[in-house]
Design a protein around this motif. Structure first.
Motif, PDB file in Angstrom:
ATOM      1  N   UNK A 148       0.716  -1.207  -0.019  1.00 13.65           N
ATOM      2  CA  UNK A 148       0.214   0.063   0.197  1.00 13.65           C
ATOM      3  C   UNK A 148       0.918   1.489   0.082  1.00 13.65           C
ATOM      4  N   UNK A 149       2.280   1.281   0.154  1.00 11.49           N
ATOM      5  CA  UNK A 149       2.911   2.318   0.309  1.00 11.49           C
ATOM      6  C   UNK A 149       2.852   3.193  -0.760  1.00 11.49           C
ATOM      7  N   UNK A 150       2.954   2.922  -1.981  1.00 10.41           N
ATOM      8  CA  UNK A 150       2.883   3.966  -3.098  1.00 10.41           C
ATOM      9  C   UNK A 150       1.340   4.576  -3.233  1.00 10.41           C
ATOM     10  N   UNK A 151       0.418   3.863  -2.833  1.00 19.53           N
ATOM     11  CA  UNK A 151      -0.756   4.235  -2.839  1.00 19.53           C
ATOM     12  C   UNK A 151      -1.410   5.155  -1.563  1.00 19.53           C
ATOM     13  N   UNK A 152      -0.481   5.128  -0.661  1.00 23.96           N
ATOM     14  CA  UNK A 152      -0.417   6.162   0.536  1.00 23.96           C
ATOM     15  C   UNK A 152       0.240   7.388   0.136  1.00 23.96           C
ATOM     16  N   UNK A 153       1.393   7.161  -0.530  1.00 23.97           N
ATOM     17  CA  UNK A 153       1.992   8.495  -0.786  1.00 23.97           C
ATOM     18  C   UNK A 153       1.536   9.524  -1.622  1.00 23.97           C
TER      19      UNK A 153
ATOM     20  N   UNK B 255      -3.470   0.389   5.128  1.00 26.80           N
ATOM     21  CA  UNK B 255      -3.188   0.377   6.883  1.00 26.80           C
ATOM     22  C   UNK B 255      -3.447   1.713   7.266  1.00 26.80           C
ATOM     23  N   UNK B 256      -3.096   2.149   8.563  1.00 26.63           N
ATOM     24  CA  UNK B 256      -3.509   3.430   9.195  1.00 26.63           C
ATOM     25  C   UNK B 256      -3.189   4.926   8.399  1.00 26.63           C
ATOM     26  N   UNK B 257      -1.999   4.824   7.652  1.00 26.55           N
ATOM     27  CA  UNK B 257      -1.820   5.921   6.968  1.00 26.55           C
ATOM     28  C   UNK B 257      -2.792   6.066   5.653  1.00 26.55           C
TER      29      UNK B 257
ATOM     30  N   UNK C 248     -12.974   1.533   8.987  1.00 21.01           N
ATOM     31  CA  UNK C 248     -11.311   1.220   9.164  1.00 21.01           C
ATOM     32  C   UNK C 248     -11.608  -0.183  10.100  1.00 21.01           C
ATOM     33  N   UNK C 249     -12.365  -0.210  11.006  1.00 23.01           N
ATOM     34  CA  UNK C 249     -12.546  -1.489  12.229  1.00 23.01           C
ATOM     35  C   UNK C 249     -13.076  -2.335  11.241  1.00 23.01           C
TER      36      UNK C 249
ATOM     37  N   UNK D  94      -7.301  -0.762  13.472  1.00 26.30           N
ATOM     38  CA  UNK D  94      -7.861   0.030  14.680  1.00 26.30           C
ATOM     39  C   UNK D  94      -7.407   1.787  14.573  1.00 26.30           C
ATOM     40  N   UNK D  95      -8.218   2.671  14.668  1.00 26.70           N
ATOM     41  CA  UNK D  95      -8.069   3.881  14.671  1.00 26.70           C
ATOM     42  C   UNK D  95      -7.027   4.295  15.912  1.00 26.70           C
ATOM     43  N   UNK D  96      -6.229   5.294  15.496  1.00 25.74           N
ATOM     44  CA  UNK D  96      -5.268   5.989  16.425  1.00 25.74           C
ATOM     45  C   UNK D  96      -5.467   7.318  16.850  1.00 25.74           C
TER      46      UNK D  96
END
Length: 695
Positions: free
Chosen positions: A517-522, A551-553, A578-579, A585-587
């Motif tokens: 998921x990293x490039x999508x998050x970016x 993920x959370x990001x 999210x959950x 889990x939301x932070x």
């Protein structure tokens, strides 16, 4: 070739049998060399009959199997003197002898001397070249082999598969199918192993269908390889179905299925299967322990480890590294000390990678002095230990100590440079990071993808687009592996340097090759920062349709977009998913986004309810967000409660008092406003003048 020996019917060397070269037989203990000796003595007059030739072939096969080079060469001399070197069977046996004994030049000489190209001889040479790591020579012989059979194709496929040339292996298999040659279980075992690295679930299903069609699904090696491919493709339902249908299972089959569940985080199913394994080995135990470690259930992993010891199975080095690494991640100091004592007792502390892992463990637990002590007690020739201590210093905010240790290194590898560059980038010293990077290049050390991620992060924090373009070109020109993390760093750099269109170009170019998921998050966070809500949510919608774990990001970017665009209902829906949908889990940051989203929309009571429902305590930022929203919407009651809660966390927080004073002033409660201002003066609070970083 030995030409000086005079041929005699009775040869003394055959009576001198080498030690431990006896064939075990239920009928006779006579070896092929013994048999050849007796045939030779009985056939003094006729050395060209079939018994003599068969005895020669049998003796040569025996020498090949036992790497008896000297005896084989002497038999070769007899063949030469007997005039049987042109016999195809004997020729092939000689080629096989030299190929299996590693004398590939002699094998090639024999092969080249053949008057006609024999398929069997070609197959022997292909196997010989592969065994001696001469894959190109093997392919050359394969290409000119006449009447290729299953053995020819299988040998070539196995050669490519063993050398990680999986695409080439599958191409040969495709040619085999086009040629109408039927594969066997050995062929399919190598093909399935190669497909694991390149294919997807549909390739797995097609191979499974072919296996059933050829009626070789009863072979345990075939079923186990298919099982592994289904697990790698994350198709655990089909994997379990195949596992349950297997008529025969070995320990590898059990471990493959166990590993599939463990890697997917399904530790309960893994444990259930583990208990059914009839005879567990160290791999079974290690897989189960690693499964618990992956889901951060350290105590259960340690319990499993103790059970393993009670069963009389000793740990291996991989298991020990996994355990102490997990102790470092969980900052479980006491448990890690116990593992360290086991390492010393088992004698594993002499391994450089274990020594480095111990240093990393102590540093991760904040015991940097113990990490330093372990380094001093260890072997100084291990660069990994130096790198681990450098990383430990950086982790504990001791950047100067890290640099001093780095400067004292007599030899540095790419990880030494990368750790130091990353340290400067993480400690808000981007200029030092770039300076060190250029020093690395000047020293002739080639950066890797880890190095470039840190370099791009440093450039992103500086916002220097020109430097960023140069770094991107450097990655492309030096063939540095463009993995997901590096792609994400490039996208993030362009977004933060203001070139969001270039960030999008990079993302669209690599989108279909991403596995994480990293490039999508970016790109989602970059677009959110640039205020393009429509495109952000469109890309997020595309992400939801793919087999990529969010993920959370991801949700920080999406919720920020909804917040800035005023998409309250959509934001609430994403927050709830999210959950319920993605098990994320939301932070604190996610709750902060929701408070900001509801606050901007004027739903202050709902925002306050979100704060009350949080499983953790709200921080200064969240209460400050609610207070600012209260001022915008003129809600004195909520503003007072937010200000009171904020003062409880940080009594000297001046901005919150200014906001509350302004809320009172906006509501016409001048006495309360003046009272707040007086309290600030009495406490000696001063408002710092603003400044700009733009020159």
């Amino acid at each position: 070739m030995i030409k000086s020996l005079q041929f005699k019917p009775s040869i003394p060397f055959l009576a001198l049998k080498p030690p431990n070269l006896k064939c075990v037989s239920g009928i006779s203990s006579e070896t092929p060399l013994d048999h050849f000796h007796s045939v030779l003595n009985s056939q003094k007059a006729n050395l060209h009959n079939s018994d003599y030739e068969l005895a020669l072939v049998s003796a040569l096969r025996y020498c090949s199997a036992h790497i008896a080079v000297s005896q084989g060469q002497q038999i070769h001399s007899l063949i030469f003197k007997s005039g049987l070197e042109s016999n195809t069977f004997i020729q092939n046996s000689l080629i096989n002898l030299y190929a299996k004994c590693g004398l590939i030049s002699q094998a090639k000489s024999m092969f080249d001397s053949c008057s006609t190209l024999d398929p069997v001889a070609c197959n022997i040479m292909i196997s010989g070249y592969i065994r001696n790591d001469r894959l190109n020579d093997a392919r050359e012989v394969f290409d000119k082999t006449p009447s290729k059979c299953c053995v020819s194709y299988t040998s070539m496929i196995m050669g490519f598969a063993q050398n990680d040339c999986w695409r080439e292996a599958l191409e040969v298999f495709r040619d085999m199918r086009i040629s109408g040659v039927i594969p066997n279980e050995v062929t399919l075992a190598s093909v399935i192993s190669s497909s694991v690295h390149l294919g997807g679930i549909w390739e797995c299903r097609m191979l499974h269908g072919l296996v059933i069609k050829l009626m070789i699904d009863g072979f345990v090696i075939i079923s186990t390889n298919l099982l592994n491919m289904y697990c790698v493709c994350s198709s655990l339902v089909e994997a379990r179905s195949l596992f349950d249908e297997m008529k025969e299972r070995n320990i590898v089959s059990w471990n493959v299925m166990l590993n599939g569940f463990a890697k997917a985080g399904l530790v309960e199913l893994a444990r259930e299967l583990f208990e059914r394994i009839p005879s567990k080995d160290v791999v079974s135990w290690g897989t189960m322990i690693d499964g618990y470690l992956q889901v951060e259930r350290l105590s259960e992993a340690l319990t499993m480890y103790r059970s393993m010891l009670r069963d009389g199975i000793a740990p291996n080095d991989v298991m020990i590294v996994d355990l102490i690494s997990a102790c470092g991640r969980a900052m479980a100091f006491g448990e890690g000390l116990q593992i360290h004592s086991i390492i010393v007792k088992a004698g594993f502390d002499c391994y450089d990678f274990i020594q480095a892992t111990i240093i990393h463990f102590y540093a991760a637990c904040g015991r940097i002095n113990l990490a330093r002590l372990q380094f001093e007690l260890g072997i100084k020739d291990h660069i990994a230990s130096w790198n681990a201590l450098i990383a430990g210093f950086i982790r504990n905010g001791m950047i100067e100590d890290a640099r001093q240790l780095f400067n004292n290194m007599q030899k540095r590898d790419v990880y030494s440079w990368s750790a130091m560059i990353s340290g400067y980038a993480q400690n808000e010293q981007p200029n030092m990071a770039l300076e060190l990077f250029h020093g690395m290049v000047d020293a002739g050390v080639k950066p890797n993808e880890i190095t470039m991620v840190s370099v791009l992060c440093a450039i992103a924090s500086l916002g220097t687009l020109k430097e960023g373009r140069w770094a991107h070109e450097y990655v492309l020109n030096n063939s540095i592996t463009l993995n997901d993390n590096l792609s994400a760093a490039i996208i993030d750099m362009y977004a933060k340097c203001g070139s969001i269109n270039t960030a999008l170009e990079v993302f669209y170019h690599i989108r279909d090759r991403t596995t994480s998921v990293s490039p999508w998050n970016a790109i989602i966070c970059g677009l959110a920062m640039h205020g393009d809500a429509n495109l952000t949510l469109k890309i997020y919608s595309d992400l939801e349709k793919r087999n990529i774990k969010l993920n959370s990001i991801t949700f920080i970017g999406v919720l920020s977009t909804c917040c800035h665009a005023g998409l309250v209902d959509l934001g609430e829906r994403y927050f709830k998913s999210m959950k319920s949908v993605y098990n994320v889990e939301p932070d604190l940051k996610h709750y902060g986004c929701m408070v900001d989203l509801l606050g901007r929309a004027g739903r202050l009571e709902d925002a306050e309810e979100v704060i009350r429902s949080m499983p953790m305590k709200a921080d200064v930022v969240i209460w400050g967000t609610l207070l600012a929203a209260s001022r915008i919407h003129g809600n004195v009651e909520v503003g007072e409660r937010a200000a009171k809660s904020l003062a409880g966390l940080q009594p000297s927080h001046g901005p919150s008092r200014v906001l509350l004073s302004n809320i009172y002033a906006d509501a016409g409660r001048w006495e309360d406003a003046f009272s707040i201002r007086k309290e600030m003066r009495d406490c000696g609070m001063k408002r710092l003048p603003g400044f700009s970083g733009v020159v």
